[in-house]
Write a protein that holds these residues in place. Sequence first.
Motif, PDB file in Angstrom:
ATOM      1  N   SER A  16       1.009  -1.410  -0.032  1.00 49.40           N
ATOM      2  CA  SER A  16       0.100   0.114   0.295  1.00 49.40           C
ATOM      3  C   SER A  16       0.614   0.815  -0.032  1.00 49.40           C
ATOM      4  CB  SER A  16      -1.068  -0.162   0.945  1.00 49.40           C
ATOM      5  OG  SER A  16      -1.423   1.409   1.174  1.00 49.40           O
ATOM      6  N   TRP A  17       1.891   1.466   0.657  1.00 48.88           N
ATOM      7  CA  TRP A  17       2.873   2.134   0.686  1.00 48.88           C
ATOM      8  C   TRP A  17       3.302   3.238  -0.509  1.00 48.88           C
ATOM      9  CZ3 TRP A  17       6.419   2.968   5.564  1.00 48.88           C
ATOM     10  CH2 TRP A  17       7.877   3.931   5.543  1.00 48.88           C
ATOM     11  N   VAL A  18       4.070   2.139  -1.310  1.00 51.73           N
ATOM     12  CA  VAL A  18       4.468   1.996  -2.423  1.00 51.73           C
ATOM     13  C   VAL A  18       3.622   2.413  -3.387  1.00 51.73           C
ATOM     14  CG1 VAL A  18       5.903   0.394  -4.585  1.00 51.73           C
ATOM     15  CG2 VAL A  18       6.295  -0.318  -1.876  1.00 51.73           C
ATOM     16  N   ALA A  19       2.306   1.590  -3.695  1.00 49.52           N
ATOM     17  CA  ALA A  19       1.029   2.011  -4.355  1.00 49.52           C
ATOM     18  C   ALA A  19       1.157   3.722  -4.132  1.00 49.52           C
ATOM     19  CB  ALA A  19      -0.138   1.529  -4.239  1.00 49.52           C
ATOM     20  N   ALA A  20       1.096   4.418  -2.848  1.00 41.20           N
ATOM     21  CA  ALA A  20      -0.021   5.198  -2.830  1.00 41.20           C
ATOM     22  C   ALA A  20       1.172   6.019  -2.961  1.00 41.20           C
ATOM     23  CB  ALA A  20      -0.158   5.798  -1.108  1.00 41.20           C
ATOM     24  N   ILE A  21       2.217   6.629  -2.687  1.00 38.23           N
ATOM     25  CA  ILE A  21       3.335   7.027  -2.915  1.00 38.23           C
ATOM     26  C   ILE A  21       3.087   7.527  -4.481  1.00 38.23           C
ATOM     27  CG2 ILE A  21       5.831   5.971  -3.030  1.00 38.23           C
ATOM     28  CD1 ILE A  21       6.694   8.050  -1.397  1.00 38.23           C
ATOM     29  N   CYS A  22       3.436   5.884  -5.237  1.00 38.77           N
ATOM     30  CA  CYS A  22       3.476   6.348  -6.068  1.00 38.77           C
ATOM     31  C   CYS A  22       2.373   7.347  -7.413  1.00 38.77           C
ATOM     32  CB  CYS A  22       3.175   4.904  -7.078  1.00 38.77           C
ATOM     33  SG  CYS A  22       4.828   4.325  -7.190  1.00 38.77           S
ATOM     34  N   PHE A  23       0.761   6.874  -7.419  1.00 44.81           N
ATOM     35  CA  PHE A  23       0.141   7.551  -7.289  1.00 44.81           C
ATOM     36  C   PHE A  23      -0.379   9.482  -6.813  1.00 44.81           C
ATOM     37  CE2 PHE A  23      -2.662   3.302  -6.030  1.00 44.81           C
ATOM     38  CZ  PHE A  23      -2.478   2.960  -7.507  1.00 44.81           C
ATOM     39  N   SER A  24       0.576   9.529  -5.556  1.00 41.63           N
ATOM     40  CA  SER A  24       0.575  10.359  -5.120  1.00 41.63           C
ATOM     41  C   SER A  24       1.586  11.349  -6.081  1.00 41.63           C
ATOM     42  CB  SER A  24       0.892  10.461  -3.406  1.00 41.63           C
ATOM     43  OG  SER A  24       1.485  12.029  -2.851  1.00 41.63           O
ATOM     44  N   LYS A  25       2.597  11.124  -6.899  1.00 46.91           N
ATOM     45  CA  LYS A  25       3.256  11.807  -7.330  1.00 46.91           C
ATOM     46  C   LYS A  25       2.759  12.006  -8.514  1.00 46.91           C
ATOM     47  CE  LYS A  25       7.538  10.283  -7.405  1.00 46.91           C
ATOM     48  NZ  LYS A  25       8.113   8.966  -7.364  1.00 46.91           N
ATOM     49  N   LEU A  53      -4.077  -2.668  -4.202  1.00 46.82           N
ATOM     50  CA  LEU A  53      -5.620  -2.434  -3.157  1.00 46.82           C
ATOM     51  C   LEU A  53      -4.448  -1.490  -1.975  1.00 46.82           C
ATOM     52  CD1 LEU A  53      -8.113  -5.864  -2.470  1.00 46.82           C
ATOM     53  CD2 LEU A  53      -8.143  -3.430  -3.980  1.00 46.82           C
ATOM     54  N   LEU A  54      -5.372  -0.457  -2.174  1.00 49.69           N
ATOM     55  CA  LEU A  54      -4.718   0.553  -1.122  1.00 49.69           C
ATOM     56  C   LEU A  54      -5.417  -0.201   0.766  1.00 49.69           C
ATOM     57  CD1 LEU A  54      -4.802   3.937  -2.361  1.00 49.69           C
ATOM     58  CD2 LEU A  54      -2.856   2.470  -2.363  1.00 49.69           C
ATOM     59  N   THR A  55      -4.325  -0.020   1.864  1.00 53.62           N
ATOM     60  CA  THR A  55      -4.686  -0.302   2.942  1.00 53.62           C
ATOM     61  C   THR A  55      -5.189   0.986   3.689  1.00 53.62           C
ATOM     62  OG1 THR A  55      -3.549  -2.529   2.599  1.00 53.62           O
ATOM     63  CG2 THR A  55      -3.580  -1.841   4.611  1.00 53.62           C
ATOM     64  N   PHE A  56      -5.443   0.770   4.502  1.00 54.39           N
ATOM     65  CA  PHE A  56      -6.228   2.431   5.043  1.00 54.39           C
ATOM     66  C   PHE A  56      -5.001   1.778   6.196  1.00 54.39           C
ATOM     67  CE2 PHE A  56      -8.061   4.551   9.223  1.00 54.39           C
ATOM     68  CZ  PHE A  56      -6.923   5.912   8.643  1.00 54.39           C
ATOM     69  N   ILE A  57      -4.015   3.015   7.521  1.00 53.94           N
ATOM     70  CA  ILE A  57      -3.429   3.308   8.497  1.00 53.94           C
ATOM     71  C   ILE A  57      -3.938   3.881   9.228  1.00 53.94           C
ATOM     72  CG2 ILE A  57      -1.006   2.863   9.492  1.00 53.94           C
ATOM     73  CD1 ILE A  57      -0.562   1.956   6.145  1.00 53.94           C
ATOM     74  N   ALA A  58      -4.168   3.397   9.999  1.00 54.71           N
ATOM     75  CA  ALA A  58      -4.947   4.633  11.108  1.00 54.71           C
ATOM     76  C   ALA A  58      -3.400   5.447  12.001  1.00 54.71           C
ATOM     77  CB  ALA A  58      -5.573   3.750  12.144  1.00 54.71           C
ATOM     78  N   PRO A  59      -3.508   6.712  11.806  1.00 52.03           N
ATOM     79  CA  PRO A  59      -2.286   7.210  12.440  1.00 52.03           C
ATOM     80  C   PRO A  59      -2.411   7.563  13.535  1.00 52.03           C
ATOM     81  CG  PRO A  59      -3.921   9.297  11.080  1.00 52.03           C
ATOM     82  CD  PRO A  59      -4.572   7.446  11.374  1.00 52.03           C
ATOM     83  N   HIS A  60      -1.395   7.234  14.238  1.00 55.10           N
ATOM     84  CA  HIS A  60      -0.807   7.584  15.856  1.00 55.10           C
ATOM     85  C   HIS A  60      -0.070   8.879  16.322  1.00 55.10           C
ATOM     86  CE1 HIS A  60      -0.889   7.824  20.172  1.00 55.10           C
ATOM     87  NE2 HIS A  60      -0.121   7.264  19.923  1.00 55.10           N
ATOM     88  N   PHE A  61      -1.000  10.097  16.453  1.00 57.24           N
ATOM     89  CA  PHE A  61      -0.094  11.063  16.726  1.00 57.24           C
ATOM     90  C   PHE A  61       0.983  10.874  18.181  1.00 57.24           C
ATOM     91  CE2 PHE A  61      -3.379  11.832  13.913  1.00 57.24           C
ATOM     92  CZ  PHE A  61      -2.101  12.462  12.587  1.00 57.24           C
ATOM     93  N   ASP A  62       2.110  10.348  17.916  1.00 55.77           N
ATOM     94  CA  ASP A  62       2.943  10.405  19.359  1.00 55.77           C
ATOM     95  C   ASP A  62       3.884  11.997  19.520  1.00 55.77           C
ATOM     96  OD1 ASP A  62       4.015   9.100  21.516  1.00 55.77           O
ATOM     97  OD2 ASP A  62       5.511   9.390  20.497  1.00 55.77           O
ATOM     98  N   PHE A  95      -2.706   5.977   4.024  1.00 58.21           N
ATOM     99  CA  PHE A  95      -2.172   4.409   3.083  1.00 58.21           C
ATOM    100  C   PHE A  95      -0.726   4.205   3.210  1.00 58.21           C
ATOM    101  CE2 PHE A  95      -6.016   7.441   1.340  1.00 58.21           C
ATOM    102  CZ  PHE A  95      -6.583   5.989   1.545  1.00 58.21           C
ATOM    103  N   GLY A  96      -0.076   4.893   3.542  1.00 61.97           N
ATOM    104  CA  GLY A  96       1.085   4.200   4.692  1.00 61.97           C
ATOM    105  C   GLY A  96       2.084   5.644   3.432  1.00 61.97           C
ATOM    106  N   ALA A  97       1.664   6.293   2.738  1.00 60.15           N
ATOM    107  CA  ALA A  97       2.748   6.663   1.776  1.00 60.15           C
ATOM    108  C   ALA A  97       3.748   7.870   2.656  1.00 60.15           C
ATOM    109  CB  ALA A  97       2.957   7.137   0.839  1.00 60.15           C
ATOM    110  N   HIS A  98       5.616   8.265   2.987  1.00 61.83           N
ATOM    111  CA  HIS A  98       5.970   9.289   3.300  1.00 61.83           C
ATOM    112  C   HIS A  98       5.554  10.673   2.155  1.00 61.83           C
ATOM    113  CE1 HIS A  98       9.407   7.663   1.009  1.00 61.83           C
ATOM    114  NE2 HIS A  98      10.061   8.691   1.364  1.00 61.83           N
ATOM    115  N   THR A  99       6.134  11.201   2.843  1.00 64.86           N
ATOM    116  CA  THR A  99       5.810  12.743   2.098  1.00 64.86           C
ATOM    117  C   THR A  99       6.991  12.469   0.045  1.00 64.86           C
ATOM    118  OG1 THR A  99       8.876  13.506   2.488  1.00 64.86           O
ATOM    119  CG2 THR A  99       6.724  14.130   3.878  1.00 64.86           C
ATOM    120  N   ILE A 100       6.022  13.368  -0.968  1.00 65.09           N
ATOM    121  CA  ILE A 100       6.226  13.612  -1.830  1.00 65.09           C
ATOM    122  C   ILE A 100       6.959  15.181  -1.863  1.00 65.09           C
ATOM    123  CG2 ILE A 100       5.101  11.875  -2.949  1.00 65.09           C
ATOM    124  CD1 ILE A 100       3.234  14.382  -3.563  1.00 65.09           C
ATOM    125  N   ASN A 101       8.481  15.129  -2.834  1.00 70.13           N
ATOM    126  CA  ASN A 101       8.391  16.261  -3.290  1.00 70.13           C
ATOM    127  C   ASN A 101       8.993  16.841  -5.077  1.00 70.13           C
ATOM    128  OD1 ASN A 101       9.996  14.705  -1.188  1.00 70.13           O
ATOM    129  ND2 ASN A 101      10.853  15.448  -3.343  1.00 70.13           N
TER     130      ASN A 101
END
Length: 386
Positions: free
Chosen positions: A45-54, A197-206, A259-265
């Motif tokens: 999901s991480w890989v797919a999400a960041i590809c789609f984001s870009k 399929l993108l997998t939802f990942i519930a964030p935790h703001f630690d 969905f797991g992706a880190h930042t794009i730029n």
Amino acid sequence: MRSTSLPVSMISAALVAALVGYGSTIALVLAAAAAVGADAGQTASWVAAICFSKAIGSALLSSWKKVPMVLAWSTPGAALIAASTGVDIHQAAGAFIFAGGLITLTAAIRPLNRAVNAIPTGVASGMLAGVLLPFTMAVALHAASAPVLVLPLIAVFLLVRLVNPLMAVLAALVAGLVIAFSYGGAPPPSIGVEWTLLTFIAPHFDPATLLGLGLPLYLVTMASQNLPGFAVLRANGYEPPVTEALSVTGVLSSFFALFGAHTINMAAITAAICLGDDVHPDRSQRWKVGVVYALVWTTLGLSGPVIVPAILAMPPEIIAVVAGLALIPPLIGALVSAFEAQATRFAAAATFAVTASGVAAFGIGAAFWGLLAGLLVHVLDQRKRI
């Protein structure tokens, strides 16, 4: 009459840029996912999400501003994540949302923009170099412990680099796949061709993770990716839409973090492939390369069920070496930038040493403490000169 056709050169440039960007650092993204405990579904999901984001960001900005806007995932950001310890995927998602939010705020709030720009380049680069150093050192360590697997990769990398430096890491990745599934003992991956399929990942703001991972992720993305990306556009005769670019990449980074992706730029090295006169003779039509580039990244995102299992099945030594080789050029750039200005060399050295040590305190990672140490030394040096 102005040509509006889509030349083969434009398609070729977008394809090469996307494949170089994907192949040269996908191993690092997978290492980042492993470091935060992502399972196979979350990693895909991480890989797919960041590809789609870009893809979305590149197509939107290029067609909207009529400027060839080519986006990338944050390579130093992935290295920062891969170096983190004690962070799970949910805390990481919270940090990614936080970093994306800071990028968006940078576009909207001028004082924040000025505060980021006020951080000395040497200190920011020292932090980046400290993050990257352990990954490049791992190449030598794995070459000693698994020479049969690793030395051929290094040989391929060095030979291809003589001909085409941009393709060297991609060639090493291909060689790694061949070695892994021939005599490397890697089991055949279970590959099922299906829609990603993108997998939802519930964030935790630690709070500790936001400071130790989210804030450094924001800073390295801004300093080592966005600013050089804007500079590449200017060098090729385009005025980058900075506010719009930061707004779009920040919002997309925060959304796809779910969905797991880190930042794009903004892309820098791969962007240069898409901006030259050979891409399209008419500068006013060159923005279309961003749309073609987006289509290629969409295809790569959908191909995750085929590509990702094959790479994950490789021996970890091969993945680590490919990632380390990919980070050598960014490490060189960071070291040069860190120690270029004499006035900030000591502060840069302090930042570099603390960050590279991997020290963690109060649950906050080394990148934050390295940055803090460097800024403290810089302030003391400034007071000494007064």
